[in-house]
Design an enzyme around this catalytic site. Structure first.
Site, PDB file in Angstrom:
ATOM      1  N   SER A   1       0.932  -1.214   0.027  1.00 58.62           N
ATOM      2  CA  SER A   1      -0.009  -0.074   0.100  1.00 58.62           C
ATOM      3  C   SER A   1       0.992   1.201   0.135  1.00 58.62           C
ATOM      4  O   SER A   1       0.642   2.260  -0.668  1.00 58.62           O
ATOM      5  CB  SER A   1      -0.829   0.239   1.158  1.00 58.62           C
ATOM      6  OG  SER A   1      -1.883  -0.968   1.232  1.00 58.62           O
TER       7      SER A   1
ATOM      8  N   GLU B   1       2.986  -0.688  15.049  1.00 59.26           N
ATOM      9  CA  GLU B   1       3.783   0.455  14.599  1.00 59.26           C
ATOM     10  C   GLU B   1       4.677   1.231  15.618  1.00 59.26           C
ATOM     11  O   GLU B   1       5.438   1.816  15.399  1.00 59.26           O
ATOM     12  CB  GLU B   1       2.510   1.425  14.211  1.00 59.26           C
ATOM     13  CG  GLU B   1       1.898   1.357  12.985  1.00 59.26           C
ATOM     14  CD  GLU B   1       0.659   0.160  13.234  1.00 59.26           C
ATOM     15  OE1 GLU B   1       0.313  -0.202  14.336  1.00 59.26           O
ATOM     16  OE2 GLU B   1       0.334  -0.430  12.252  1.00 59.26           O
TER      17      GLU B   1
END
Lengths: 284, 320
Positions: free
Chosen positions: B43, B64
């Site tokens: 992406s 993350e």
């Protein structure tokens, strides 16, 4: 790729056990004096890690050059439980990173010895910490950089037992095992208490070993105040190359001072000045 | 993407595509560049780097916080890590890690957030970063870049890697109109005037630069000459360009694909208040989350249009 770097590990000389005991005693005194003079800080969280830090820095484990803090082949030590900054500062001063007199400036405006470690202000500090849970990921970054650069340094990360409640620790644990980083060593200072309670009242510390093992780490549990046990565990972890290692060090919060050992509410509290003299006598 | 079509702007690539291409090219030239991915490389387009340089590409998983920490460690060892994920997850999930691990120690980490803004469309608000610029601007010492088209995104990627310090680059999902020629000069902190005008200034970034050019053409039909400034760097802001706009034109309209508070509009307004107070208008998302829908429908529904810019600019130019 790595042939221009140190390819054989020349280890620093180790002190004798008596010298190390003496050093541990001196470090506890320094921690107590600097936090009492500052009027705040975390002496009890520092005391539980004294023997671990003593062996790392003075037991011939950590390969480093205090006069060349950014030497690319140095072993890294990252204090993920950043509130134990006083013991790190005491160790760095003893090792020669900066004059011992600076320890008296702890937490004062203008001093590089901030309440929690700041890598931009103090030589020997590898990561700015104080928000718990982040040091292991940073250590993993250092460990992966060693692989990219063909260097053979080790990365040691000291975590608190309360700290490993942070989810990021387990994110890093998963990735480190998957990457099979043989140069990453986590040490859990398992002193049994977090800020407001015993760890056992919040999570289950009896399963620490199983948890790390399930995540793919080599696990060793030791008495974290037994200098010889600490040394053997650190040597074994250093020599294990197949993946990351964790040493679960069973320790006592406030170790060395009866009043702190008996009362976890000393977390984040400095000893009042009127109690200092007697406490120093107790430390010897 | 209909933005800018009325003034003949041709649809080009998405800024994320241009970033991915530039990063792959930079990887060949600069061995210090590494990528840390949170399992969204197809992406964010960092997979194009990853396929070329697998040794320098780390997918640390859907994690993350860990991603940013690992990048910080790599940067501390002299690498130039590109920490890339969806902008919403990178900035919002790992904000403390960015604060403590990157901004506070001023480490040379390149944060790249893709799928920013509401123009990602159908996937909806959970995936839309609409507060990322505000969050990034709140971090001391972090440069914040929002390129308008594919050529600017390529140049911004190169400028980001060359810049010594933490940086946030915001890129988008959809194909966007081409504003610039290939090889456009992109200097961090230096706005680009894409159209001259003396009656009012439209300061925009990202895909709203195309809308601003469309608006300027419509304003010209009414006899209002609008200056269009591409403020691709939100921080450090080109305050000289803002002051000149205030001094030389009647007022300023800020257009951005972001919440009203804390983004480009806030940054420009602070500079205007201090350097040259003038009338201002704001075209942005306001104070709301969006919803799922086709990108063009969403931009229309939430007022991110040339028409809204024309309304604001006309009001200002007529002394409203």
């Amino acid at each position: 790729m790595g042939d221009q770097h140190a390819s054989t590990r020349a280890q620093p000389a180790a002190a004798t056990l008596d010298e190390l005991r003496d050093m541990a005693r001196r470090l506890r005194r320094e921690v107590l004096i600097m936090t009492t003079e500052a009027g705040s800080g975390h002496p009890s969280s520092s005391f539980s890690a004294v023997e671990i830090m003593t062996q790392l820095y003075f037991g011939g484990i950590l390969r480093h050059r205090p006069q060349e803090p950014h030497w690319p082949d140095r072993d890294r030590f990252i204090l993920s439980k950043g509130h134990a900054a006083p013991i790190l500062y005491a160790v760095l001063a003893e090792a020669g990173y900066f004059p011992k007199a600076e320890l008296r400036t702890l937490r004062r405006l203008g001093s590089p010895l901030e309440g929690h470690p700041n890598m931009r202000r103090l030589p020997g500090v590898e990561a700015s910490t104080g928000s718990l849970g982040q040091g292991l990921s940073i250590g993993l970054g250092h460990a992966l950089a060693a692989r990219l650069d063909g260097r053979d340094y080790q990365v040691y990360v000291l975590l608190g037992d309360g700290e490993i409640e942070e989810g990021q620790v387990w994110e890093a644990a998963m990735t480190a095992a998957h990457q099979r980083v043989g140069n990453l060593v986590a040490i859990v200072d398992h002193n049994g208490y977090q800020q407001t309670a015993a760890v056992s009242q919040v999570t289950d510390p009896r399963t620490y070993g199983d948890k790390w093992a399930a995540f793919g780490w080599r696990v060793e549990e030791i008495d974290g105040h037994d200098l010889e046990a600490v040394r053997q565990a650190l040597l074994a972890a250093r020599d294990y190359d197949a993946g990351p290692c964790v040493i679960i060090a069973h320790t006592v919060k406030g170790k060395g001072l009866k009043l702190m050992e008996d009362d976890f509410t000393w977390h984040g509290r400095a000893l009042p000045k009127d109690k200092l003299e007697q406490a120093l006598e107790e430390l010897g | 993407m209909n933005l800018g079509a009325a003034v003949g702007l041709k649809l080009g690539k998405a800024t994320r595509d241009a970033f991915g291409e530039a990063l792959r090219d930079i990887g060949r030239e600069n061995p210090a560049v590494v990528v840390v991915d949170g399992d969204v490389s197809n992406s964010t387009r960092t997979e194009w780097f990853g396929k070329q340089y697998p040794d320098r590409f780390f997918n640390v998983g859907i994690a993350e916080s860990n991603l940013v920490g690992v990048a910080a460690g790599l940067a501390a060892c002299g690498k130039i890590p590109v920490a890339a994920s969806f902008a919403a997850f990178l900035l919002c999930n790992a904000y403390d890690q960015i604060r403590m691990g990157v901004a506070f120690p001023r480490l040379n980490v390149k944060l790249v957030g893709s799928h920013a803004g509401i123009s990602i469309g159908e996937d909806g608000p959970s995936q839309m970063a609409i507060e990322d610029v505000a969050l990034a601007c709140a971090l001391p010492g972090v440069a914040v870049l929002v390129p308008a088209d594919e050529h600017a995104a390529r140049a911004a990627t190169r400028a980001m890697i060359a810049h010594d310090g933490p940086t946030y680059l915001r890129v988008g999902r959809p194909n966007v109109p081409v504003i610039y020629d290939e090889g456009v000069s992109f200097e961090i902190g230096k706005a680009i005037t894409v159209r001259e005008g003396g009656d009012v200034t439209i300061i925009a970034n990202g895909l709203m630069v195309a809308a601003a050019l469309d608006a300027a053409a419509r304003l010209a039909e009414q006899g209002i000459q609008a200056r269009v400034v591409d403020m691709h760097t939100v921080k450090p802001l080109d305050e000289a360009a803002v002051a000149a706009a205030g001094r030389e034109t009647g007022g300023i309209v800020v257009a951005e694909e972001h919440l009203h508070h804390g983004g480009l509009g806030s940054m420009v307004a602070m500079a205007v208040a201090r350097l040259h107070p003038c009338r201002m208008g704001f075209v942005d998302l306001g104070d709301t989350y969006a919803e799922s829908g086709a990108p063009d429908d969403l931009l229309r529904a939430y007022g991110l249009t040339a028409e809204r810019i024309v309304e604001e600019a006309t009001r200002i130019a007529r002394g409203g």
